[in-house]
Design a protein around this motif. Structure first.
Motif, PDB file in Angstrom:
ATOM      1  N   PHE A  37       0.808  -1.226   0.000  1.00  0.00           N
ATOM      2  CA  PHE A  37       0.000   0.000   0.000  1.00  0.00           C
ATOM      3  C   PHE A  37       0.839   1.274   0.000  1.00  0.00           C
ATOM      4  O   PHE A  37       0.302   2.367  -0.186  1.00  0.00           O
ATOM      5  CB  PHE A  37      -0.954  -0.006   1.200  1.00  0.00           C
ATOM      6  CG  PHE A  37      -1.879  -1.188   1.193  1.00  0.00           C
ATOM      7  CD1 PHE A  37      -2.869  -1.305   0.227  1.00  0.00           C
ATOM      8  CD2 PHE A  37      -1.749  -2.200   2.136  1.00  0.00           C
ATOM      9  CE1 PHE A  37      -3.722  -2.402   0.200  1.00  0.00           C
ATOM     10  CE2 PHE A  37      -2.586  -3.302   2.122  1.00  0.00           C
ATOM     11  CZ  PHE A  37      -3.574  -3.411   1.154  1.00  0.00           C
ATOM     12  N   VAL A  38       2.158   1.140   0.215  1.00  0.00           N
ATOM     13  CA  VAL A  38       3.017   2.333   0.190  1.00  0.00           C
ATOM     14  C   VAL A  38       2.934   2.955  -1.202  1.00  0.00           C
ATOM     15  O   VAL A  38       3.000   2.266  -2.210  1.00  0.00           O
ATOM     16  CB  VAL A  38       4.480   1.971   0.559  1.00  0.00           C
ATOM     17  CG1 VAL A  38       5.427   3.134   0.261  1.00  0.00           C
ATOM     18  CG2 VAL A  38       4.571   1.575   2.038  1.00  0.00           C
ATOM     19  N   GLY A  39       2.740   4.277  -1.249  1.00  0.00           N
ATOM     20  CA  GLY A  39       2.617   4.982  -2.531  1.00  0.00           C
ATOM     21  C   GLY A  39       1.172   5.206  -2.939  1.00  0.00           C
ATOM     22  O   GLY A  39       0.880   6.050  -3.777  1.00  0.00           O
ATOM     23  N   GLN A  40       0.223   4.462  -2.305  1.00  0.00           N
ATOM     24  CA  GLN A  40      -1.196   4.669  -2.654  1.00  0.00           C
ATOM     25  C   GLN A  40      -1.783   5.849  -1.883  1.00  0.00           C
ATOM     26  O   GLN A  40      -1.315   6.173  -0.795  1.00  0.00           O
ATOM     27  CB  GLN A  40      -2.000   3.412  -2.317  1.00  0.00           C
ATOM     28  CG  GLN A  40      -1.669   2.234  -3.209  1.00  0.00           C
ATOM     29  CD  GLN A  40      -2.689   1.094  -3.035  1.00  0.00           C
ATOM     30  OE1 GLN A  40      -3.833   1.323  -2.663  1.00  0.00           O
ATOM     31  NE2 GLN A  40      -2.245  -0.108  -3.303  1.00  0.00           N
ATOM     32  N   ASP A  41      -2.832   6.463  -2.433  1.00  0.00           N
ATOM     33  CA  ASP A  41      -3.515   7.557  -1.737  1.00  0.00           C
ATOM     34  C   ASP A  41      -4.311   6.976  -0.559  1.00  0.00           C
ATOM     35  O   ASP A  41      -5.119   6.044  -0.732  1.00  0.00           O
ATOM     36  CB  ASP A  41      -4.453   8.283  -2.700  1.00  0.00           C
ATOM     37  CG  ASP A  41      -5.108   9.475  -2.033  1.00  0.00           C
ATOM     38  OD1 ASP A  41      -4.567  10.594  -2.171  1.00  0.00           O
ATOM     39  OD2 ASP A  41      -6.143   9.290  -1.338  1.00  0.00           O
ATOM     40  N   ALA A  42      -4.099   7.533   0.645  1.00  0.00           N
ATOM     41  CA  ALA A  42      -4.705   6.971   1.863  1.00  0.00           C
ATOM     42  C   ALA A  42      -6.230   7.092   1.844  1.00  0.00           C
ATOM     43  O   ALA A  42      -6.933   6.220   2.354  1.00  0.00           O
ATOM     44  CB  ALA A  42      -4.137   7.668   3.101  1.00  0.00           C
ATOM     45  N   GLY A  43      -6.740   8.173   1.246  1.00  0.00           N
ATOM     46  CA  GLY A  43      -8.195   8.387   1.212  1.00  0.00           C
ATOM     47  C   GLY A  43      -8.872   7.404   0.265  1.00  0.00           C
ATOM     48  O   GLY A  43      -9.930   6.849   0.587  1.00  0.00           O
ATOM     49  N   ILE A  44      -8.264   7.195  -0.886  1.00  0.00           N
ATOM     50  CA  ILE A  44      -8.848   6.250  -1.856  1.00  0.00           C
ATOM     51  C   ILE A  44      -8.852   4.847  -1.246  1.00  0.00           C
ATOM     52  O   ILE A  44      -9.846   4.123  -1.323  1.00  0.00           O
ATOM     53  CB  ILE A  44      -8.078   6.311  -3.197  1.00  0.00           C
ATOM     54  CG1 ILE A  44      -8.372   7.663  -3.871  1.00  0.00           C
ATOM     55  CG2 ILE A  44      -8.459   5.139  -4.104  1.00  0.00           C
ATOM     56  CD1 ILE A  44      -7.645   7.925  -5.150  1.00  0.00           C
ATOM     57  N   LEU A  45      -7.751   4.493  -0.583  1.00  0.00           N
ATOM     58  CA  LEU A  45      -7.671   3.170   0.054  1.00  0.00           C
ATOM     59  C   LEU A  45      -8.762   3.020   1.116  1.00  0.00           C
ATOM     60  O   LEU A  45      -9.340   1.946   1.292  1.00  0.00           O
ATOM     61  CB  LEU A  45      -6.287   2.978   0.697  1.00  0.00           C
ATOM     62  CG  LEU A  45      -6.010   1.578   1.233  1.00  0.00           C
ATOM     63  CD1 LEU A  45      -6.001   0.542   0.108  1.00  0.00           C
ATOM     64  CD2 LEU A  45      -4.692   1.549   1.992  1.00  0.00           C
ATOM     65  N   ALA A  46      -9.075   4.116   1.814  1.00  0.00           N
ATOM     66  CA  ALA A  46     -10.101   4.067   2.873  1.00  0.00           C
ATOM     67  C   ALA A  46     -11.511   4.129   2.289  1.00  0.00           C
ATOM     68  O   ALA A  46     -12.488   4.066   3.034  1.00  0.00           O
ATOM     69  CB  ALA A  46      -9.882   5.214   3.853  1.00  0.00           C
TER      70      ALA A  46
END
Ligand code: NAD
Length: 269
Positions: A40-49
């Protein structure tokens, strides 16, 4: 708006913390951290949530995450909370720790950080308002009902939980022991099996159930001849842990240095 960094941002709790921060109107997501090597490193935290773009990429460096106006760090990761706390305190950030199964050494190190380095830290095994009120009610019941009321503690969690019994169940046991002046290690029996004999009065049976997607159920049973009192809490969503963690951040923004718990945050002491 107060900047908050989430450590363990891709975890079950981390994602709900990100979502609650983005929805809060009081806080902004200043950074999101995951363990080195996480996909998940590099991914947008909001989109992941699942709540739209936050404009914050998950990083493996807490130092980097702290550089964007953070005032607080919330850690619900399963890594080394003391290292994270040390970095947060050095950056003059408040630190909220929800990670469970901290060792006595971890707690001692957090206490030292508060005393020697001016750290403002909340560490609590359960951030829910309801559970913290349950601690208070159990303390009153254990003291009021006396020794002829046998105490059993039953908890149930999802099948991915790593530690048992839950940190909350352990705390409930400690509360009973404090109220009755018992030693926790002597009093608590984790499960029973075989010819265990008659139940001693000064015993707390502790039972950890695991299965499915149960967020967290805790019941303390007081049984005597002719009656039984049960005090129960059932969590149906992780959001109330996240909201409790944000209450802890608010509390620490104005608090003097110290190591606190949710009883302090909720003024239940
Ligand atoms: P999870 O496994 O879904 O998430 C943990 C995350 O932490 C993972 O994404 C993992 O990659 C990440 N992580 C591990 N080491 C890390 C490190 N060094 N740096 C950054 N990230 C790291 O677990 P979860 O269900 O979200 O629970 C996390 C913790 O929170 C557990 O200890 C759990 O018992 C606790 N918890 C506490 C409360 C409370 O109210 N205090 C409530 C729920 C869960």
């Amino acid at each position: 708006m107060h900047g908050v960094v989430i450590v363990g941002a891709a975890g079950r709790m981390g994602r709900r913390l990100v979502a609650n921060i983005m929805d809060s109107g009081k806080f902004f997501l200043a950074g999101a951290v995951e363990v080195e090597g996480s996909p998940f490193v590099g991914q947008d935290a909001g989109i992941l949530a699942g709540c739209g773009e936050a404009g914050v990429k998950i990083t493996a460096s807490l130092e980097e995450a702290l550089a964007n106006g953070a005032e607080a760090v919330i850690d619900f990761a399963t890594g080394n909370v003391v290292d994270a706390a040390r970095m947060a305190v050095a950056a003059n950030c408040a630190m909220v720790i929800g990670t469970t199964a901290l060792t006595a050494d971890d707690r001692a190190a957090l206490k030292r950080l508060s005393v020697e380095n001016g750290g403002r830290i909340v560490a609590a095994n359960n951030m829910s308002v309801g559970v913290n009120l349950l601690f208070k009610l159990v303390q009153q019941a254990a003291a009021f009902l006396g020794i002829d009321y046998n105490v059993e503690i039953v908890e149930m969690h999802h099948n991915k939980k790593l530690d048992a019994p839950s940190g909350t169940a352990v705390r409930l046991g400690e509360v009973v022991c404090q109220a009755r002046q018992w030693d926790y290690e002597t009093a608590v029996k984790n499960g029973r099996s075989g010819m265990v004999g008659k139940r001693p009065a000064c015993e707390i049976g502790m039972h950890a159930l695991r299965g499915g997607d149960v967020v967290g159920d805790h019941t303390v049973i007081f049984s005597a001849e002719g009656e039984r009192l049960e005090l129960s809490h059932r969590a149906s969503s992780r959001d109330m842990f996240a909201r409790g963690a944000l209450l802890a951040v608010e509390y620490l923004l104005d608090a003097p240095a110290g190591l606190y718990d949710m009883q302090d945050v909720l003024n239940l002491k």
